[in-house]
Design a protein around this motif. Structure first.
Motif, PDB file in Angstrom:
ATOM      1  N   UNK A  33      26.684  20.115  36.944  1.00 52.04           N
ATOM      2  CA  UNK A  33      27.418  18.851  37.025  1.00 52.04           C
ATOM      3  C   UNK A  33      27.591  18.313  35.608  1.00 52.04           C
ATOM      4  N   UNK A  34      28.832  17.954  35.260  1.00 58.31           N
ATOM      5  CA  UNK A  34      29.064  17.415  33.917  1.00 58.31           C
ATOM      6  C   UNK A  34      29.489  15.950  33.953  1.00 58.31           C
ATOM      7  N   UNK A  35      29.898  15.470  35.125  1.00 56.67           N
ATOM      8  CA  UNK A  35      30.385  14.091  35.177  1.00 56.67           C
ATOM      9  C   UNK A  35      30.438  13.643  36.640  1.00 56.67           C
ATOM     10  N   UNK A  36      30.206  12.371  36.879  1.00 61.44           N
ATOM     11  CA  UNK A  36      30.393  11.821  38.231  1.00 61.44           C
ATOM     12  C   UNK A  36      31.255  10.563  38.116  1.00 61.44           C
ATOM     13  N   UNK A  37      32.319  10.510  38.892  1.00 58.69           N
ATOM     14  CA  UNK A  37      33.186   9.325  38.945  1.00 58.69           C
ATOM     15  C   UNK A  37      33.129   8.734  40.344  1.00 58.69           C
ATOM     16  N   UNK A  38      33.507   7.465  40.448  1.00 55.87           N
ATOM     17  CA  UNK A  38      33.613   6.839  41.763  1.00 55.87           C
ATOM     18  C   UNK A  38      34.919   7.242  42.434  1.00 55.87           C
ATOM     19  N   UNK A  39      34.887   7.287  43.763  1.00 53.58           N
ATOM     20  CA  UNK A  39      36.112   7.531  44.542  1.00 53.58           C
ATOM     21  C   UNK A  39      36.430   6.285  45.351  1.00 53.58           C
ATOM     22  N   UNK A  40      37.571   6.286  45.974  1.00 54.56           N
ATOM     23  CA  UNK A  40      37.981   5.103  46.715  1.00 54.56           C
ATOM     24  C   UNK A  40      37.367   5.105  48.118  1.00 54.56           C
ATOM     25  N   UNK A 466      24.080  20.894  48.922  1.00 57.14           N
ATOM     26  CA  UNK A 466      24.163  21.197  50.355  1.00 57.14           C
ATOM     27  C   UNK A 466      25.178  20.319  51.065  1.00 57.14           C
ATOM     28  N   UNK A 467      25.557  20.801  52.241  1.00 55.51           N
ATOM     29  CA  UNK A 467      26.465  20.063  53.107  1.00 55.51           C
ATOM     30  C   UNK A 467      25.644  19.176  54.046  1.00 55.51           C
ATOM     31  N   UNK A 468      26.148  17.996  54.346  1.00 51.89           N
ATOM     32  CA  UNK A 468      25.447  17.151  55.309  1.00 51.89           C
ATOM     33  C   UNK A 468      26.089  15.788  55.412  1.00 51.89           C
ATOM     34  N   UNK A 469      25.677  15.020  56.441  1.00 57.33           N
ATOM     35  CA  UNK A 469      26.184  13.662  56.587  1.00 57.33           C
ATOM     36  C   UNK A 469      25.075  12.660  56.257  1.00 57.33           C
ATOM     37  N   UNK A 470      25.507  11.522  55.759  1.00 50.67           N
ATOM     38  CA  UNK A 470      24.597  10.450  55.345  1.00 50.67           C
ATOM     39  C   UNK A 470      25.167   9.138  55.859  1.00 50.67           C
ATOM     40  N   UNK A 471      24.303   8.254  56.359  1.00 46.54           N
ATOM     41  CA  UNK A 471      24.774   6.984  56.908  1.00 46.54           C
ATOM     42  C   UNK A 471      24.301   5.850  56.007  1.00 46.54           C
ATOM     43  N   UNK A 472      25.234   5.085  55.486  1.00 49.99           N
ATOM     44  CA  UNK A 472      24.855   4.044  54.521  1.00 49.99           C
ATOM     45  C   UNK A 472      24.502   2.732  55.229  1.00 49.99           C
ATOM     46  N   UNK A 473      24.218   1.728  54.429  1.00 53.11           N
ATOM     47  CA  UNK A 473      23.776   0.438  54.988  1.00 53.11           C
ATOM     48  C   UNK A 473      24.863  -0.211  55.849  1.00 53.11           C
ATOM     49  N   UNK A 474      26.128   0.147  55.612  1.00 53.24           N
ATOM     50  CA  UNK A 474      27.249  -0.421  56.383  1.00 53.24           C
ATOM     51  C   UNK A 474      27.515   0.316  57.698  1.00 53.24           C
ATOM     52  N   UNK A 475      26.672   1.272  58.079  1.00 53.63           N
ATOM     53  CA  UNK A 475      26.877   2.141  59.254  1.00 53.63           C
ATOM     54  C   UNK A 475      28.030   3.118  59.047  1.00 53.63           C
ATOM     55  N   UNK A 476      28.337   3.439  57.809  1.00 58.45           N
ATOM     56  CA  UNK A 476      29.403   4.406  57.547  1.00 58.45           C
ATOM     57  C   UNK A 476      28.787   5.804  57.434  1.00 58.45           C
ATOM     58  N   UNK A 477      29.231   6.714  58.311  1.00 60.36           N
ATOM     59  CA  UNK A 477      28.747   8.096  58.285  1.00 60.36           C
ATOM     60  C   UNK A 477      29.667   8.862  57.340  1.00 60.36           C
ATOM     61  N   UNK A 478      29.077   9.499  56.308  1.00 60.12           N
ATOM     62  CA  UNK A 478      29.904  10.064  55.241  1.00 60.12           C
ATOM     63  C   UNK A 478      29.422  11.480  54.910  1.00 60.12           C
ATOM     64  N   UNK A 479      30.351  12.323  54.491  1.00 64.82           N
ATOM     65  CA  UNK A 479      29.998  13.720  54.215  1.00 64.82           C
ATOM     66  C   UNK A 479      29.634  13.908  52.744  1.00 64.82           C
ATOM     67  N   UNK A 480      28.470  14.543  52.525  1.00 64.57           N
ATOM     68  CA  UNK A 480      28.103  15.006  51.188  1.00 64.57           C
ATOM     69  C   UNK A 480      28.366  16.507  51.132  1.00 64.57           C
ATOM     70  N   UNK A 481      28.975  16.955  50.042  1.00 61.00           N
ATOM     71  CA  UNK A 481      29.354  18.378  49.972  1.00 61.00           C
ATOM     72  C   UNK A 481      28.617  19.080  48.842  1.00 61.00           C
ATOM     73  N   UNK A 482      28.400  20.391  48.995  1.00 65.06           N
ATOM     74  CA  UNK A 482      27.739  21.131  47.911  1.00 65.06           C
ATOM     75  C   UNK A 482      28.642  21.212  46.680  1.00 65.06           C
ATOM     76  N   UNK A 483      28.062  20.910  45.536  1.00 60.29           N
ATOM     77  CA  UNK A 483      28.828  20.921  44.280  1.00 60.29           C
ATOM     78  C   UNK A 483      28.374  22.055  43.368  1.00 60.29           C
ATOM     79  N   UNK A 484      27.078  22.365  43.397  1.00 56.80           N
ATOM     80  CA  UNK A 484      26.522  23.392  42.506  1.00 56.80           C
ATOM     81  C   UNK A 484      25.616  24.309  43.324  1.00 56.80           C
ATOM     82  N   UNK A 485      25.364  25.538  42.811  1.00 54.62           N
ATOM     83  CA  UNK A 485      24.509  26.457  43.571  1.00 54.62           C
ATOM     84  C   UNK A 485      23.046  26.043  43.532  1.00 54.62           C
ATOM     85  N   UNK A 486      22.288  26.507  44.519  1.00 53.71           N
ATOM     86  CA  UNK A 486      20.843  26.269  44.532  1.00 53.71           C
ATOM     87  C   UNK A 486      20.192  27.048  43.393  1.00 53.71           C
ATOM     88  N   UNK A 487      19.144  26.480  42.783  1.00 54.76           N
ATOM     89  CA  UNK A 487      18.500  27.199  41.674  1.00 54.76           C
ATOM     90  C   UNK A 487      17.512  28.259  42.191  1.00 54.76           C
TER      91      UNK A 487
END
Ligand code: SF4
Length: 703
Positions: A33-40, A466-487
């Motif tokens: 990972x070289x950079x992280x930006x916010x998305x809408x 890794x791939x998976x879903x995460x639920x934030x404080x607002x009850x929003x279920x959101x997908x996290x996606x794999x970005x880099x390989x496992x070490x």
């Protein structure tokens, strides 16, 4: 050259730190990972805080665990408090996955065969995905016939959830934090969103700038008070006195909504009776806030067209944490400030997936969707689905598990992605418990302080792998996606759980994360109409959703509550003092919490170069007046002591800390604040009193 630098690949994901759940765009080059930006995203609209933007290089830390490890037979006794991070790998030898999984399953099975379910417990993780939380609780319940499964919600909002389920039938927020923008009046109590939910804080600040009235209540001063119409720096531990005085004004000045109460609320008459003596004048000396200010705040909250309440762990982490939240619920129910845009109750959830992990059943009293383990019909449904007899009795909670180990009960534990050797109160006690276990399996990405005590360590996945879903404080279920390989040989957590389950004879056959999500969803009505395909397509969906093609419901309980009779319930409260008050020997009040730059026990952020460079050393903050009075000097090494232990750290001056108080963040392994904290529990939420204990400070012995 410039073109090469800007031709990274980007992956859409979600921030791994706090419960705000900012959507991210992660730039990857050469597998790093070289950079992280916010998305809408709905929770961040392109914004990120310092953690989300700069806290990513822990993923590629050289300290990552890359091979399974087994404790050497000749390793010294576990749990030595003088342990440091430097030498712990020497206590372990590398193993194959086959050997490590066999050893892990064997030790857990031996305890189960010796003692049944009473011999085994598990801590899952609020940092893992929903699918991993679901699998973890299923493994403990199905594999070991026990409900001894919990996670760090017990240390943050367990009391909030207890009060919310009792009062309005649901433990989640009734409105997202963005609802601040529609509010005429906002109360923020016992929360420091500018540090701990920074992007959420931007919505509150913006709303205040546009004219929304802001009331901030906190025994410590904070940045948000600069934006506030009222900043109430009340005496620590006196929340109920202050809030009952506000309720007293609402009732005596008839600011309540009698129509709303008649239609939707029980318990109003009992509240009226209870708060009769809690006049602002009587409570002023108790909570330290002028009676006139309490009256003005009560009027502002009750008479504004739309008022919303946010709270954090300053409310929940007390022996009266559930009572504190009961007061907030009573304020909303008496005034009808709930169920409409710009109104509601919002406990700001801490970890990125603490809402989802709780929803998925990673708690000892409930299956997924808060369905009671003690209910025969519900249990029979799970016994059918999982093909095993299940435990009919609620399991032990986090601190109860530690107590039970030392009482000779639980013999084996499985800890996935949690760090109780830093996060539990009274660390001498907690680490002794971990040392006493006959068998401890730790699944993590680093050799955490908890892993020091392990028999087997399973190298796991960072969020970005890794791939998976995460639920934030607002009850929003959101997908996290794999970005880099496992070490190295590290594996995704859900894969390790399947491997382990199959060694326990559970015959799990999931072929990937979507299959786990769909099984979990089949047990959770809250996720109706939110299929994996929909999440893949939309990336984020708020639950509950009424139809597959309709957005989820952001504002809940406009017409009724999910209680047996559809009505909300007010539970009046009495004054309960903190469990340990200052005295001659320990004259100061110690409170603990987080820093903007460091996340919880620091396992990730202390290994993030930028964040650790900003806050690199353990500090205790005191008011400059107290520093002067005590003859200490800013920057000197001091020892802070309570009845449970002592730690040495650097003294920092902070005018936000009230006279008579000290504040220590709990992220520093060099001086773990939780050696000092009080393990006394709130009787309902079973949450320890991290926010108040008696302490003293003096020069460190070795300067
Ligand atoms: Fe991440 Fe929370 Fe910061 Fe957003 S506010 S970037 S979710 S730590």
């Amino acid at each position: 050259k410039v073109r090469e630098i800007f031709t990274e690949e980007t992956v859409d994901s979600v921030c791994p730190f706090c419960g705000v759940g900012c959507l991210t765009s992660v730039s990857v080059k050469d597998g790093r990972i070289v950079k992280v930006d916010g998305r809408d995203g709905p929770a961040n609209e392109n914004r990120l805080c310092v953690k989300g933007r700069f806290g990513f290089d822990y993923v590629s830390s050289p300290e990552r665990l890359t091979k399974p490890l087994i404790r050497r037979d000749d390793a010294p006794k576990r749990g030595d408090i003088s342990m440091t991070r430097d030498n712990h790998l020497d206590y372990f030898r590398e193993a194959t996955w086959e050997e490590a999984l066999d050893r892990a399953a064997g030790g857990l099975t031996a305890a189960f065969e010796a003692k049944g379910g009473a011999g085994v417990a598990g801590f899952g993780s609020a940092k893992g995905s929903n699918e991993e939380a679901y699998l973890f609780q299923k493994l403990i319940r199905q594999g070991f016939q026990t409900n001894n499964v919990d996670h760090c919600t017990r240390l943050c909002h367990a009391s909030s959830v207890a009060a919310l389920i009792e009062g309005i039938g649901s433990g989640a927020v009734t409105a997202p934090f963005n609802a601040a923008e529609d509010a005429d009046c906002m109360i923020v109590i016992g929360a420091r969103p500018a540090q701990n939910h920074p992007v959420a804080a931007t919505y509150i600040k913006q709303a205040a700038k546009k004219g929304g009235k802001l009331i901030v209540m906190d025994p410590r001063g904070q940045d948000l008070m600069r934006h506030a119409d009222y900043g109430l720096q009340f005496k620590p531990g006196t929340d109920v006195a202050m809030l009952n005085a506000i309720l007293n004004v609402i009732i005596t000045e008839e600011l309540y909504d009698s129509q709303y109460i008649a239609a939707h609320v029980d318990g109003f008459e009992a509240l009226k009776e209870k708060i009769r003596d809690f006049t602002p004048e009587a409570m002023e000396p108790v909570c330290g806030i002028e009676a006139q200010t309490l009256r003005e705040v009560a009027r502002l909250y009750a008479t504004s067209a739309k008022s919303i309440i946010f709270w954090g762990m300053g409310v929940s982490q007390h022996v009266h944490g559930t009572d504190n939240v009961r007061c907030l619920i009573a304020m909303a129910l008496t005034t009808g400030q709930i169920g409409r845009p710009g109104t509601g109750l919002h406990p700001l959830r801490g970890q990125n997936n603490v809402q989802g992990a709780s929803d998925a059943g990673l708690i000892p009293m409930f299956y997924p969707d808060y369905r009671a383990v003690g209910n025969e019909d519900i249990r029979a449904g799970y016994e059918d689905a999982w093909g095993r007899t299940l435990d009919p009795v609620r399991g032990l909670t986090v601190v109860e598990i530690m107590n039970d180990i030392l009482a000779g009960g639980i013999e084996a534990m499985f800890v996935q992605g949690e760090n109780p050797a830093m996060s539990d109160p009274d660390q001498n006690h907690a680490r002794k418990a971990l040392s006493t276990l006959k068998h401890l399996v730790v699944q993590d990405i680093f050799l955490t302080e908890t892993a020091w005590h392990a028999d087997v360590i399973l190298p796991a996945s960072a969020h970005a792998e890794k791939l998976g879903t995460y639920t934030n404080t607002n009850r929003q279920v959101q997908i996290g996606r794999p970005c880099v390989p496992l070490p190295g040989e590290a594996r995704a957590d859900w894969q390790i759980l399947i491997d382990l389950a199959n060694r326990l004879g559970l015959n799990w056959t999931y072929d990937g994360v979507p299959a786990i999500y769909e099984e979990m969803r089949s047990h959770m009505a809250s996720l109706n109409n939110i299929s994996w395909e929909r999440l893949e397509r939309d990336g984020t969906v708020t639950y509950p959703a009424d139809a597959p093609d309709k957005p989820g419901n952001e504002i809940l309980f406009g017409h009724s509550f999910p209680t047996a009779d559809g009505r909300g319930k007010i539970v009046p409260t009495d004054l309960v003092p903190p469990s340990e008050l200052p005295d001659e020997d320990f004259p100061l009040v110690l409170t603990t919490g987080r820093l903007l730059e460091h996340w919880h026990t620091g396992a990730m952020t202390r290994r993030a170069t930028v964040l650790d460079a900003i806050e690199p050393e353990p500090v205790v903050s005191m008011n400059p007046r107290d520093i002067k009075m005590s003859g200490l000097e800013i920057g000197q090494q001091v020892t802070v002591e309570t009845r449970r232990g002592a730690i040495t750290l650097t003294l920092r001056a902070d005018r936000d800390v009230s006279v008579g108080m000290m504040f220590i963040p709990f992220c520093f392994f060099e001086a773990p604040a939780n050696f000092l904290t009080n393990p006394q529990l709130d009787p309902f939420g079973k949450i320890p009193e991290f926010k108040f204990c008696a302490a003293r400070v003096g020069p460190a012995e070795h300067q």
